[in-house]
Design a protein around this motif. Structure first.
Motif, PDB file in Angstrom:
ATOM      1  N   VAL A   1       0.864  -1.184   0.000  1.00 43.99           N
ATOM      2  CA  VAL A   1       0.000   0.000   0.000  1.00 43.99           C
ATOM      3  C   VAL A   1       0.897   1.228   0.000  1.00 43.99           C
ATOM      4  O   VAL A   1       2.081   1.157   0.350  1.00 43.99           O
TER       5      VAL A   1
ATOM      6  N   GLY B   1      -0.679   4.113   5.901  1.00 48.71           N
ATOM      7  CA  GLY B   1       0.274   3.240   5.239  1.00 48.71           C
ATOM      8  C   GLY B   1       1.698   3.410   5.727  1.00 48.71           C
ATOM      9  O   GLY B   1       2.538   2.524   5.512  1.00 48.71           O
TER      10      GLY B   1
ATOM     11  N   PRO C   1      -6.653   2.438   0.392  1.00 48.93           N
ATOM     12  CA  PRO C   1      -5.517   2.667  -0.514  1.00 48.93           C
ATOM     13  C   PRO C   1      -5.619   1.895  -1.814  1.00 48.93           C
ATOM     14  O   PRO C   1      -6.283   0.858  -1.910  1.00 48.93           O
TER      15      PRO C   1
ATOM     16  N   TRP D   1      -3.863  -0.588  -4.234  1.00 53.43           N
ATOM     17  CA  TRP D   1      -2.939  -1.690  -3.943  1.00 53.43           C
ATOM     18  C   TRP D   1      -1.983  -1.921  -5.107  1.00 53.43           C
ATOM     19  O   TRP D   1      -2.304  -1.643  -6.266  1.00 53.43           O
TER      20      TRP D   1
END
Length: 557
Positions: free
Chosen positions: A504, A510, A544, A546
Protein backbone atom coordinates in the motif's frame (compact mmCIF):
# COMPACT_ATOMS: atom_id res chain seq x y z
CA UNK A 1 -48.71 -10.01 26.67
CA UNK A 2 -50.50 -9.91 30.03
CA UNK A 3 -50.92 -13.68 30.09
CA UNK A 4 -47.22 -14.34 29.51
CA UNK A 5 -44.98 -15.12 32.41
CA UNK A 6 -42.13 -12.73 33.07
CA UNK A 7 -39.54 -15.23 31.83
CA UNK A 8 -41.40 -15.99 28.60
CA UNK A 9 -41.87 -12.31 27.89
CA UNK A 10 -38.17 -11.63 28.27
CA UNK A 11 -37.33 -14.63 26.08
CA UNK A 12 -39.72 -13.51 23.32
CA UNK A 13 -38.31 -9.98 23.37
CA UNK A 14 -34.80 -11.38 23.12
CA UNK A 15 -35.64 -13.66 20.19
CA UNK A 16 -37.53 -11.00 18.23
CA UNK A 17 -34.78 -8.42 18.81
CA UNK A 18 -31.96 -10.78 17.87
CA UNK A 19 -33.78 -11.93 14.74
CA UNK A 20 -34.40 -8.33 13.68
CA UNK A 21 -30.78 -7.29 14.14
CA UNK A 22 -29.53 -10.40 12.31
CA UNK A 23 -31.86 -9.61 9.40
CA UNK A 24 -30.62 -6.02 9.20
CA UNK A 25 -27.00 -7.19 9.39
CA UNK A 26 -27.55 -9.73 6.62
CA UNK A 27 -29.19 -7.08 4.43
CA UNK A 28 -26.42 -4.54 5.02
CA UNK A 29 -23.31 -6.71 5.02
CA UNK A 30 -24.11 -9.78 2.96
CA UNK A 31 -26.52 -8.32 0.40
CA UNK A 32 -25.02 -4.82 0.03
CA UNK A 33 -21.44 -5.15 1.32
CA UNK A 34 -21.78 -2.26 3.79
CA UNK A 35 -19.12 -3.38 6.27
CA UNK A 36 -17.19 -1.41 8.87
CA UNK A 37 -13.41 -1.70 9.01
CA UNK A 38 -13.32 -2.42 12.74
CA UNK A 39 -15.81 -5.23 12.20
CA UNK A 40 -13.65 -6.86 9.54
CA UNK A 41 -10.54 -6.37 11.68
CA UNK A 42 -12.12 -8.35 14.51
CA UNK A 43 -13.27 -11.04 12.10
CA UNK A 44 -9.70 -11.31 10.80
CA UNK A 45 -8.40 -11.60 14.38
CA UNK A 46 -10.78 -14.49 15.06
CA UNK A 47 -9.86 -16.08 11.74
CA UNK A 48 -6.14 -15.83 12.57
CA UNK A 49 -6.68 -17.62 15.87
CA UNK A 50 -8.23 -20.58 14.03
CA UNK A 51 -6.93 -20.71 10.46
CA UNK A 52 -3.67 -18.77 10.11
CA UNK A 53 -0.33 -20.39 9.32
CA UNK A 54 0.36 -20.50 13.07
CA UNK A 55 -2.98 -20.71 14.88
CA UNK A 56 -2.62 -19.44 18.45
CA UNK A 57 -4.73 -17.37 20.82
CA UNK A 58 -2.30 -14.43 20.90
CA UNK A 59 -3.02 -13.89 17.19
CA UNK A 60 -6.17 -12.12 18.37
CA UNK A 61 -3.96 -9.05 18.90
CA UNK A 62 -3.69 -6.45 21.63
CA UNK A 63 -4.90 -3.23 19.99
CA UNK A 64 -8.57 -4.00 20.58
CA UNK A 65 -9.72 -5.59 23.80
CA UNK A 66 -10.37 -9.27 23.08
CA UNK A 67 -13.95 -10.17 23.94
CA UNK A 68 -15.66 -9.19 20.67
CA UNK A 69 -13.25 -11.33 18.64
CA UNK A 70 -13.29 -14.19 21.16
CA UNK A 71 -17.09 -14.31 21.02
CA UNK A 72 -16.88 -14.85 17.26
CA UNK A 73 -14.62 -17.90 17.41
CA UNK A 74 -17.42 -20.53 17.42
CA UNK A 75 -19.10 -18.87 14.44
CA UNK A 76 -15.84 -18.22 12.61
CA UNK A 77 -15.04 -21.91 12.90
CA UNK A 78 -17.90 -22.50 10.44
CA UNK A 79 -16.49 -20.16 7.79
CA UNK A 80 -15.01 -23.00 5.66
CA UNK A 81 -18.57 -24.31 5.30
CA UNK A 82 -20.14 -20.90 4.68
CA UNK A 83 -17.50 -18.33 3.59
CA UNK A 84 -19.93 -15.42 4.03
CA UNK A 85 -19.34 -15.69 7.78
CA UNK A 86 -15.85 -14.33 7.30
CA UNK A 87 -15.87 -12.67 3.90
CA UNK A 88 -18.88 -10.46 4.69
CA UNK A 89 -18.19 -10.29 8.45
CA UNK A 90 -21.44 -12.08 9.21
CA UNK A 91 -19.92 -13.63 12.33
CA UNK A 92 -19.71 -10.07 13.62
CA UNK A 93 -23.40 -9.56 12.91
CA UNK A 94 -24.30 -12.71 14.81
CA UNK A 95 -22.18 -11.59 17.76
CA UNK A 96 -23.51 -8.03 18.02
CA UNK A 97 -27.12 -9.12 17.43
CA UNK A 98 -27.07 -11.42 20.44
CA UNK A 99 -25.49 -8.81 22.69
CA UNK A 100 -27.78 -5.97 21.60
CA UNK A 101 -30.83 -8.21 22.04
CA UNK A 102 -29.51 -8.88 25.54
CA UNK A 103 -29.32 -5.12 26.15
CA UNK A 104 -32.95 -4.79 25.04
CA UNK A 105 -33.90 -7.48 27.56
CA UNK A 106 -32.03 -5.65 30.32
CA UNK A 107 -33.87 -2.39 29.57
CA UNK A 108 -37.19 -4.25 29.75
CA UNK A 109 -36.02 -5.99 32.92
CA UNK A 110 -35.43 -2.62 34.62
CA UNK A 111 -39.08 -1.75 34.01
CA UNK A 112 -40.38 -5.14 35.14
CA UNK A 113 -38.21 -5.01 38.27
CA UNK A 114 -39.90 -1.73 39.17
CA UNK A 115 -43.36 -3.25 38.72
CA UNK A 116 -44.27 -0.80 35.95
CA UNK A 117 -47.25 -1.46 33.69
CA UNK A 118 -46.18 -3.89 31.01
CA UNK A 119 -47.47 -1.68 28.22
CA UNK A 120 -45.27 1.19 29.37
CA UNK A 121 -42.21 -1.00 29.93
CA UNK A 122 -42.62 -2.53 26.48
CA UNK A 123 -43.10 0.89 24.87
CA UNK A 124 -39.86 2.26 26.37
CA UNK A 125 -38.07 -0.95 25.39
CA UNK A 126 -39.34 -0.72 21.81
CA UNK A 127 -38.25 2.94 21.51
CA UNK A 128 -34.78 1.92 22.68
CA UNK A 129 -34.59 -1.18 20.46
CA UNK A 130 -35.72 0.72 17.34
CA UNK A 131 -33.41 3.69 17.76
CA UNK A 132 -31.47 3.82 14.45
CA UNK A 133 -28.06 3.74 16.15
CA UNK A 134 -29.09 0.78 18.28
CA UNK A 135 -30.36 -1.05 15.19
CA UNK A 136 -27.20 -0.29 13.20
CA UNK A 137 -24.76 -1.26 15.95
CA UNK A 138 -26.81 -4.27 16.89
CA UNK A 139 -26.35 -5.46 13.32
CA UNK A 140 -22.87 -4.44 12.22
CA UNK A 141 -20.54 -6.48 14.44
CA UNK A 142 -18.85 -3.58 16.27
CA UNK A 143 -18.04 -3.43 19.99
CA UNK A 144 -20.88 -1.05 20.88
CA UNK A 145 -23.43 -3.87 21.28
CA UNK A 146 -21.55 -5.94 23.90
CA UNK A 147 -20.49 -2.77 25.72
CA UNK A 148 -24.08 -1.51 25.94
CA UNK A 149 -25.21 -4.96 27.11
CA UNK A 150 -22.65 -5.27 29.91
CA UNK A 151 -23.20 -1.69 31.08
CA UNK A 152 -26.98 -2.08 31.11
CA UNK A 153 -26.72 -5.43 32.89
CA UNK A 154 -24.52 -3.81 35.54
CA UNK A 155 -26.88 -0.83 35.91
CA UNK A 156 -29.91 -3.08 36.32
CA UNK A 157 -28.22 -5.18 39.01
CA UNK A 158 -26.88 -2.14 40.88
CA UNK A 159 -30.35 -0.60 40.90
CA UNK A 160 -31.66 -3.75 42.55
CA UNK A 161 -28.74 -3.78 44.99
CA UNK A 162 -29.59 -0.22 46.01
CA UNK A 163 -33.06 -1.45 46.97
CA UNK A 164 -32.43 -4.82 48.64
CA UNK A 165 -28.67 -4.91 49.46
CA UNK A 166 -28.44 -8.41 48.01
CA UNK A 167 -24.73 -9.12 47.63
CA UNK A 168 -25.45 -11.39 44.65
CA UNK A 169 -26.47 -8.36 42.59
CA UNK A 170 -23.17 -6.73 43.49
CA UNK A 171 -21.25 -9.82 42.43
CA UNK A 172 -23.02 -9.98 39.06
CA UNK A 173 -22.67 -6.24 38.41
CA UNK A 174 -19.05 -5.88 39.47
CA UNK A 175 -17.69 -9.39 39.25
CA UNK A 176 -19.09 -10.31 35.85
CA UNK A 177 -20.59 -7.40 33.94
CA UNK A 178 -17.93 -4.79 34.73
CA UNK A 179 -15.03 -7.18 34.20
CA UNK A 180 -16.35 -8.32 30.83
CA UNK A 181 -17.15 -4.73 29.88
CA UNK A 182 -13.47 -3.81 30.18
CA UNK A 183 -12.54 -6.73 27.94
CA UNK A 184 -14.95 -5.17 25.41
CA UNK A 185 -14.12 -1.46 25.50
CA UNK A 186 -11.51 0.66 27.27
CA UNK A 187 -14.28 3.10 28.25
CA UNK A 188 -15.29 0.66 30.97
CA UNK A 189 -12.36 1.67 33.14
CA UNK A 190 -14.22 4.89 33.99
CA UNK A 191 -17.42 2.95 34.73
CA UNK A 192 -15.51 0.56 37.02
CA UNK A 193 -14.17 3.51 39.00
CA UNK A 194 -17.61 5.14 39.16
CA UNK A 195 -19.22 1.90 40.37
CA UNK A 196 -16.64 1.51 43.14
CA UNK A 197 -17.16 5.08 44.33
CA UNK A 198 -20.96 4.81 44.23
CA UNK A 199 -21.09 1.47 46.04
CA UNK A 200 -18.54 2.52 48.65
CA UNK A 201 -20.39 5.70 49.58
CA UNK A 202 -23.79 3.95 49.58
CA UNK A 203 -22.58 1.12 51.86
CA UNK A 204 -20.84 3.49 54.26
CA UNK A 205 -23.92 5.69 54.58
CA UNK A 206 -26.41 2.91 55.24
CA UNK A 207 -24.28 0.67 57.46
CA UNK A 208 -25.76 1.35 60.87
CA UNK A 209 -23.04 -0.17 63.07
CA UNK A 210 -19.22 -0.26 62.99
CA UNK A 211 -16.98 -1.19 61.25
CA UNK A 212 -18.61 0.89 58.51
CA UNK A 213 -15.39 1.60 56.63
CA UNK A 214 -14.42 -2.08 56.37
CA UNK A 215 -17.86 -3.01 55.04
CA UNK A 216 -17.68 -0.21 52.51
CA UNK A 217 -14.25 -1.36 51.35
CA UNK A 218 -15.44 -4.96 50.98
CA UNK A 219 -18.32 -3.84 48.79
CA UNK A 220 -15.97 -1.66 46.73
CA UNK A 221 -13.77 -4.70 46.12
CA UNK A 222 -16.77 -6.70 44.90
CA UNK A 223 -17.96 -3.85 42.67
CA UNK A 224 -14.63 -2.80 41.15
CA UNK A 225 -12.13 -5.54 42.01
CA UNK A 226 -12.83 -7.93 39.11
CA UNK A 227 -12.79 -5.07 36.60
CA UNK A 228 -9.46 -3.92 38.03
CA UNK A 229 -8.11 -7.46 37.75
CA UNK A 230 -9.26 -7.58 34.11
CA UNK A 231 -7.45 -4.29 33.48
CA UNK A 232 -4.21 -5.40 35.13
CA UNK A 233 -4.39 -8.87 33.58
CA UNK A 234 -4.87 -7.59 30.04
CA UNK A 235 -2.04 -5.08 30.44
CA UNK A 236 0.23 -7.81 31.85
CA UNK A 237 -0.50 -10.33 29.10
CA UNK A 238 -0.02 -7.67 26.44
CA UNK A 239 3.33 -6.67 27.93
CA UNK A 240 4.57 -10.26 28.24
CA UNK A 241 3.72 -11.12 24.63
CA UNK A 242 4.32 -7.88 22.74
CA UNK A 243 6.48 -5.84 25.10
CA UNK A 244 3.78 -3.12 25.17
CA UNK A 245 1.35 -2.91 28.04
CA UNK A 246 -0.84 -0.26 26.40
CA UNK A 247 -0.62 -1.11 22.71
CA UNK A 248 -3.67 1.04 21.95
CA UNK A 249 -1.53 4.08 22.80
CA UNK A 250 2.06 2.99 22.07
CA UNK A 251 1.82 0.62 19.10
CA UNK A 252 2.23 1.72 15.49
CA UNK A 253 -1.27 0.29 14.97
CA UNK A 254 -2.94 2.01 17.95
CA UNK A 255 -5.25 5.01 18.16
CA UNK A 256 -2.48 7.47 18.97
CA UNK A 257 -0.53 6.46 15.87
CA UNK A 258 -3.66 6.46 13.69
CA UNK A 259 -4.51 10.00 14.80
CA UNK A 260 -1.01 11.16 13.86
CA UNK A 261 -1.05 9.29 10.54
CA UNK A 262 -4.47 10.52 9.50
CA UNK A 263 -3.47 14.14 9.88
CA UNK A 264 -6.53 14.89 12.01
CA UNK A 265 -6.45 18.48 13.15
CA UNK A 266 -6.17 18.95 16.88
CA UNK A 267 -9.19 20.43 18.60
CA UNK A 268 -9.42 22.84 21.46
CA UNK A 269 -10.77 21.57 24.74
CA UNK A 270 -13.87 23.74 24.43
CA UNK A 271 -14.56 22.60 20.88
CA UNK A 272 -14.18 18.98 22.00
CA UNK A 273 -16.73 19.48 24.75
CA UNK A 274 -19.11 21.20 22.33
CA UNK A 275 -18.79 18.31 19.88
CA UNK A 276 -19.69 15.83 22.62
CA UNK A 277 -22.71 17.90 23.69
CA UNK A 278 -24.01 17.99 20.11
CA UNK A 279 -23.55 14.23 19.69
CA UNK A 280 -25.37 13.48 22.95
CA UNK A 281 -28.13 15.88 21.94
CA UNK A 282 -28.55 14.14 18.59
CA UNK A 283 -28.78 10.72 20.22
CA UNK A 284 -30.88 11.65 23.24
CA UNK A 285 -32.26 15.18 22.78
CA UNK A 286 -34.67 14.89 25.72
CA UNK A 287 -32.16 13.37 28.14
CA UNK A 288 -32.10 16.44 30.39
CA UNK A 289 -35.89 16.89 30.76
CA UNK A 290 -36.38 13.14 31.38
CA UNK A 291 -33.62 13.19 34.00
CA UNK A 292 -35.06 16.33 35.56
CA UNK A 293 -38.53 14.81 35.75
CA UNK A 294 -37.08 11.63 37.28
CA UNK A 295 -35.36 13.70 39.98
CA UNK A 296 -38.58 15.59 40.72
CA UNK A 297 -40.49 12.32 40.95
CA UNK A 298 -38.04 10.62 43.32
CA UNK A 299 -36.15 13.22 45.31
CA UNK A 300 -36.64 12.68 49.04
CA UNK A 301 -38.78 9.56 48.54
CA UNK A 302 -37.79 5.97 49.42
CA UNK A 303 -35.22 4.46 47.06
CA UNK A 304 -34.45 7.78 45.42
CA UNK A 305 -30.79 6.64 45.31
CA UNK A 306 -31.55 4.34 42.36
CA UNK A 307 -31.30 7.43 40.15
CA UNK A 308 -27.61 7.68 40.96
CA UNK A 309 -26.83 4.34 39.34
CA UNK A 310 -27.51 5.13 35.65
CA UNK A 311 -26.26 8.68 36.05
CA UNK A 312 -22.97 7.45 37.52
CA UNK A 313 -22.31 4.39 35.33
CA UNK A 314 -23.52 5.60 31.94
CA UNK A 315 -22.38 9.13 32.78
CA UNK A 316 -18.84 7.87 33.44
CA UNK A 317 -18.68 6.36 29.94
CA UNK A 318 -19.91 9.61 28.38
CA UNK A 319 -17.46 11.65 30.44
CA UNK A 320 -14.58 9.36 29.43
CA UNK A 321 -15.34 9.77 25.73
CA UNK A 322 -15.94 13.50 26.05
CA UNK A 323 -12.66 14.15 27.83
CA UNK A 324 -10.76 11.79 25.52
CA UNK A 325 -11.86 13.64 22.42
CA UNK A 326 -11.44 17.05 24.03
CA UNK A 327 -7.87 16.03 24.93
CA UNK A 328 -7.22 14.97 21.33
CA UNK A 329 -6.73 11.24 22.00
CA UNK A 330 -9.69 9.79 20.09
CA UNK A 331 -11.87 10.35 17.02
CA UNK A 332 -14.91 12.58 16.34
CA UNK A 333 -17.38 9.71 15.98
CA UNK A 334 -21.05 9.84 16.88
CA UNK A 335 -20.98 6.16 17.91
CA UNK A 336 -18.69 6.88 20.85
CA UNK A 337 -21.64 8.56 22.60
CA UNK A 338 -24.27 5.92 21.86
CA UNK A 339 -24.42 5.01 25.56
CA UNK A 340 -26.65 8.11 25.92
CA UNK A 341 -29.48 6.08 24.34
CA UNK A 342 -29.71 3.41 27.10
CA UNK A 343 -29.15 6.15 29.69
CA UNK A 344 -32.28 7.97 28.48
CA UNK A 345 -34.27 4.71 28.33
CA UNK A 346 -33.22 3.72 31.85
CA UNK A 347 -34.16 7.13 33.25
CA UNK A 348 -37.53 6.84 31.49
CA UNK A 349 -38.14 3.66 33.49
CA UNK A 350 -37.34 5.56 36.70
CA UNK A 351 -39.29 8.72 35.88
CA UNK A 352 -42.74 7.23 36.56
CA UNK A 353 -44.31 5.82 39.74
CA UNK A 354 -43.09 2.38 40.81
CA UNK A 355 -45.48 -0.52 41.11
CA UNK A 356 -44.83 -3.56 43.26
CA UNK A 357 -41.08 -4.11 43.18
CA UNK A 358 -39.76 -7.56 42.33
CA UNK A 359 -39.29 -9.52 45.55
CA UNK A 360 -35.74 -9.79 46.86
CA UNK A 361 -34.59 -13.40 47.16
CA UNK A 362 -31.82 -12.72 49.67
CA UNK A 363 -32.14 -9.18 51.10
CA UNK A 364 -28.99 -7.91 52.78
CA UNK A 365 -28.69 -6.82 56.36
CA UNK A 366 -28.53 -3.17 55.34
CA UNK A 367 -31.51 -3.24 53.04
CA UNK A 368 -33.79 -0.24 53.64
CA UNK A 369 -37.30 -1.00 54.84
CA UNK A 370 -39.76 -1.83 52.04
CA UNK A 371 -41.09 1.31 50.42
CA UNK A 372 -44.87 1.75 50.26
CA UNK A 373 -46.40 1.15 46.86
CA UNK A 374 -47.11 4.45 45.16
CA UNK A 375 -50.71 5.04 44.11
CA UNK A 376 -51.34 4.41 40.45
CA UNK A 377 -51.94 7.70 38.61
CA UNK A 378 -55.56 8.28 37.67
CA UNK A 379 -54.51 9.13 34.14
CA UNK A 380 -51.94 7.75 31.77
CA UNK A 381 -50.51 11.20 31.18
CA UNK A 382 -47.21 10.66 33.09
CA UNK A 383 -46.48 7.47 31.17
CA UNK A 384 -47.49 8.85 27.79
CA UNK A 385 -45.56 12.08 28.35
CA UNK A 386 -42.29 10.36 29.26
CA UNK A 387 -42.62 7.85 26.41
CA UNK A 388 -43.22 10.63 23.89
CA UNK A 389 -40.23 12.55 25.20
CA UNK A 390 -38.06 9.49 24.75
CA UNK A 391 -39.46 8.80 21.26
CA UNK A 392 -38.25 12.19 20.04
CA UNK A 393 -34.77 10.67 20.03
CA UNK A 394 -35.60 8.30 17.18
CA UNK A 395 -36.02 10.88 14.37
CA UNK A 396 -33.27 13.16 15.71
CA UNK A 397 -30.84 10.24 15.78
CA UNK A 398 -31.81 9.29 12.23
CA UNK A 399 -31.17 12.88 11.15
CA UNK A 400 -27.88 13.05 13.05
CA UNK A 401 -26.63 9.95 11.25
CA UNK A 402 -26.83 11.89 7.96
CA UNK A 403 -24.42 14.62 9.15
CA UNK A 404 -20.86 13.79 8.00
CA UNK A 405 -19.32 16.25 10.46
CA UNK A 406 -20.71 14.27 13.39
CA UNK A 407 -21.38 10.84 11.92
CA UNK A 408 -18.58 10.15 9.40
CA UNK A 409 -19.03 6.40 9.87
CA UNK A 410 -22.81 6.37 9.48
CA UNK A 411 -23.80 8.92 6.86
CA UNK A 412 -22.73 6.67 3.96
CA UNK A 413 -25.55 4.36 4.98
CA UNK A 414 -27.79 6.55 2.82
CA UNK A 415 -26.13 5.03 -0.25
CA UNK A 416 -27.61 1.68 0.79
CA UNK A 417 -30.92 2.71 2.37
CA UNK A 418 -31.84 5.25 -0.32
CA UNK A 419 -29.62 4.39 -3.26
CA UNK A 420 -29.56 7.18 -5.85
CA UNK A 421 -27.33 6.35 -8.81
CA UNK A 422 -28.19 9.72 -10.39
CA UNK A 423 -26.69 11.78 -7.55
CA UNK A 424 -23.62 13.35 -9.16
CA UNK A 425 -22.74 15.62 -6.25
CA UNK A 426 -19.44 15.05 -4.36
CA UNK A 427 -21.43 13.81 -1.39
CA UNK A 428 -23.26 11.25 -3.51
CA UNK A 429 -19.95 9.98 -4.89
CA UNK A 430 -18.52 9.63 -1.39
CA UNK A 431 -21.60 7.77 -0.20
CA UNK A 432 -21.28 5.29 -3.07
CA UNK A 433 -17.58 4.78 -2.29
CA UNK A 434 -18.42 4.08 1.35
CA UNK A 435 -21.03 1.55 0.28
CA UNK A 436 -18.42 -0.12 -1.95
CA UNK A 437 -15.83 -0.41 0.83
CA UNK A 438 -13.74 -3.60 0.78
CA UNK A 439 -15.10 -4.76 -2.59
CA UNK A 440 -11.61 -4.22 -3.99
CA UNK A 441 -10.04 -6.30 -1.22
CA UNK A 442 -12.46 -9.13 -1.98
CA UNK A 443 -11.37 -9.06 -5.63
CA UNK A 444 -7.72 -9.20 -4.58
CA UNK A 445 -8.41 -12.27 -2.45
CA UNK A 446 -10.19 -13.94 -5.37
CA UNK A 447 -7.31 -13.15 -7.73
CA UNK A 448 -4.72 -14.63 -5.37
CA UNK A 449 -6.82 -17.75 -4.91
CA UNK A 450 -6.98 -18.23 -8.69
CA UNK A 451 -3.18 -18.27 -8.80
CA UNK A 452 -3.28 -21.51 -6.80
CA UNK A 453 -0.39 -20.48 -4.58
CA UNK A 454 1.04 -22.70 -1.82
CA UNK A 455 0.96 -21.75 1.85
CA UNK A 456 3.22 -18.90 2.99
CA UNK A 457 3.33 -17.32 -0.47
CA UNK A 458 2.05 -13.78 0.12
CA UNK A 459 3.30 -11.40 2.79
CA UNK A 460 1.20 -8.44 3.91
CA UNK A 461 0.61 -6.30 6.95
CA UNK A 462 -2.84 -6.15 8.51
CA UNK A 463 -3.01 -2.35 8.66
CA UNK A 464 -5.15 -2.60 5.52
CA UNK A 465 -4.60 -6.24 4.61
CA UNK A 466 -7.11 -7.48 7.18
CA UNK A 467 -9.90 -7.08 4.60
CA UNK A 468 -8.05 -9.29 2.11
CA UNK A 469 -7.48 -11.95 4.78
CA UNK A 470 -11.11 -11.90 5.86
CA UNK A 471 -12.25 -12.46 2.27
CA UNK A 472 -9.79 -15.23 1.48
CA UNK A 473 -10.71 -18.91 1.51
CA UNK A 474 -6.99 -19.75 1.84
CA UNK A 475 -5.76 -17.79 4.89
CA UNK A 476 -2.66 -19.99 5.24
CA UNK A 477 -1.42 -18.46 1.99
CA UNK A 478 -0.64 -15.22 3.86
CA UNK A 479 2.25 -14.37 6.16
CA UNK A 480 1.06 -11.75 8.66
CA UNK A 481 2.57 -9.92 11.67
CA UNK A 482 1.12 -12.34 14.23
CA UNK A 483 3.19 -15.17 12.69
CA UNK A 484 6.41 -15.72 14.67
CA UNK A 485 8.52 -15.88 11.48
CA UNK A 486 7.01 -12.72 9.95
CA UNK A 487 10.10 -10.55 10.51
CA UNK A 488 12.52 -13.18 9.21
CA UNK A 489 10.50 -13.74 6.04
CA UNK A 490 10.05 -10.02 5.49
CA UNK A 491 13.80 -9.46 5.77
CA UNK A 492 14.56 -12.10 3.11
CA UNK A 493 11.37 -12.94 1.20
CA UNK A 494 13.03 -14.73 -1.73
CA UNK A 495 14.93 -17.24 0.40
CA UNK A 496 11.85 -17.73 2.60
CA UNK A 497 9.70 -18.87 -0.31
CA UNK A 498 7.57 -15.71 -0.51
CA UNK A 499 6.14 -15.23 -4.01
CA UNK A 500 4.27 -11.93 -3.67
CA UNK A 501 4.31 -8.74 -1.63
CA UNK A 502 0.98 -6.92 -1.18
CA UNK A 503 1.83 -3.23 -0.84
CA UNK A 504 0.00 0.00 0.00
CA UNK A 505 1.22 3.61 -0.45
CA UNK A 506 3.56 4.88 2.31
CA UNK A 507 1.21 7.69 3.28
CA UNK A 508 -1.49 8.15 5.90
CA UNK A 509 -1.90 4.93 7.84
CA UNK A 510 0.27 3.24 5.24
CA UNK A 511 3.39 4.71 6.89
CA UNK A 512 2.94 2.17 9.70
CA UNK A 513 2.71 -0.77 7.30
CA UNK A 514 5.54 -3.17 8.13
CA UNK A 515 6.45 -3.63 4.45
CA UNK A 516 6.88 0.13 4.01
CA UNK A 517 8.92 0.39 7.20
CA UNK A 518 11.28 -2.34 6.00
CA UNK A 519 11.37 -1.25 2.33
CA UNK A 520 10.53 2.49 2.08
CA UNK A 521 10.62 2.45 -1.75
CA UNK A 522 8.67 -0.78 -2.18
CA UNK A 523 5.40 0.77 -3.36
CA UNK A 524 7.08 3.02 -5.92
CA UNK A 525 9.89 0.87 -7.28
CA UNK A 526 9.76 -2.60 -5.78
CA UNK A 527 12.83 -1.80 -3.66
CA UNK A 528 14.96 -3.96 -5.96
CA UNK A 529 13.49 -7.12 -4.46
CA UNK A 530 10.32 -7.43 -6.56
CA UNK A 531 8.71 -6.45 -9.84
CA UNK A 532 5.27 -4.92 -10.24
CA UNK A 533 2.73 -7.45 -11.46
CA UNK A 534 -0.60 -5.75 -10.80
CA UNK A 535 -1.92 -2.36 -9.71
CA UNK A 536 -5.42 -2.31 -8.24
CA UNK A 537 -7.25 1.04 -7.82
CA UNK A 538 -9.55 0.99 -4.82
CA UNK A 539 -13.32 1.50 -5.12
CA UNK A 540 -13.77 2.12 -1.39
CA UNK A 541 -13.67 5.41 0.49
CA UNK A 542 -10.44 6.30 2.35
CA UNK A 543 -8.86 2.99 1.32
CA UNK A 544 -5.52 2.67 -0.51
CA UNK A 545 -4.74 1.65 -4.07
CA UNK A 546 -2.94 -1.69 -3.94
CA UNK A 547 0.11 -2.97 -5.79
CA UNK A 548 0.98 -6.64 -6.07
CA UNK A 549 4.71 -7.25 -6.45
CA UNK A 550 6.27 -10.54 -7.54
CA UNK A 551 9.39 -11.35 -5.53
CA UNK A 552 12.55 -11.72 -7.60
CA UNK A 553 14.01 -15.20 -7.68
CA UNK A 554 17.10 -15.60 -5.49
CA UNK A 555 20.41 -15.72 -7.35
CA UNK A 556 21.86 -19.22 -7.86
CA UNK A 557 24.13 -20.28 -5.03
Amino acid sequence: MRGLSRRRLLLLVFLFSAAGYVAVGYWLQVRHGFIYGDTLARVTAAQSVLFSRDPHLAAIGFIFTPLTALAQLPMQALSPLWPVIGERAFSGTLMSSVFMAGAVVQILGIGLDRGLPRGYALAITAIFALNPMIVLYGANGMSEAPFIFFMTWAVRRLIRWMVDDDVHHLIVAGGIAMGLAYLTRYDAVACIAAAGLLVGVATYRRARTPPRLRRALLDVVMASGPGTVAFVGWVGVSWLITGEGFAQFTSQYGNTAILAQSGQESTTFGAGLAFAVVCISLLAPTLVPIAGWAVVRRWGRPNWQVLLVPLAIYGAALAFQTLSYAAGSTFPFLRFYVIAVPLAACLAMLAVPDGVLVAAKRPGRHAPPPAPVEPVPRTRAPYVGVALLLAIGVPTTAWGMTLPDYAPQEYGLAAVVARDATDVTPRGAIERRIAASFSTERRIAEHLERLDLPDSSVITDTVFGFAVLAASKKPKMFVIPSDPDFTALLNDPSLGGIKYLLAVPPEGRGVSDALNLRYPTLYETGAEIATLELEIPNDGDSLPDWRLYRVLEPPPS
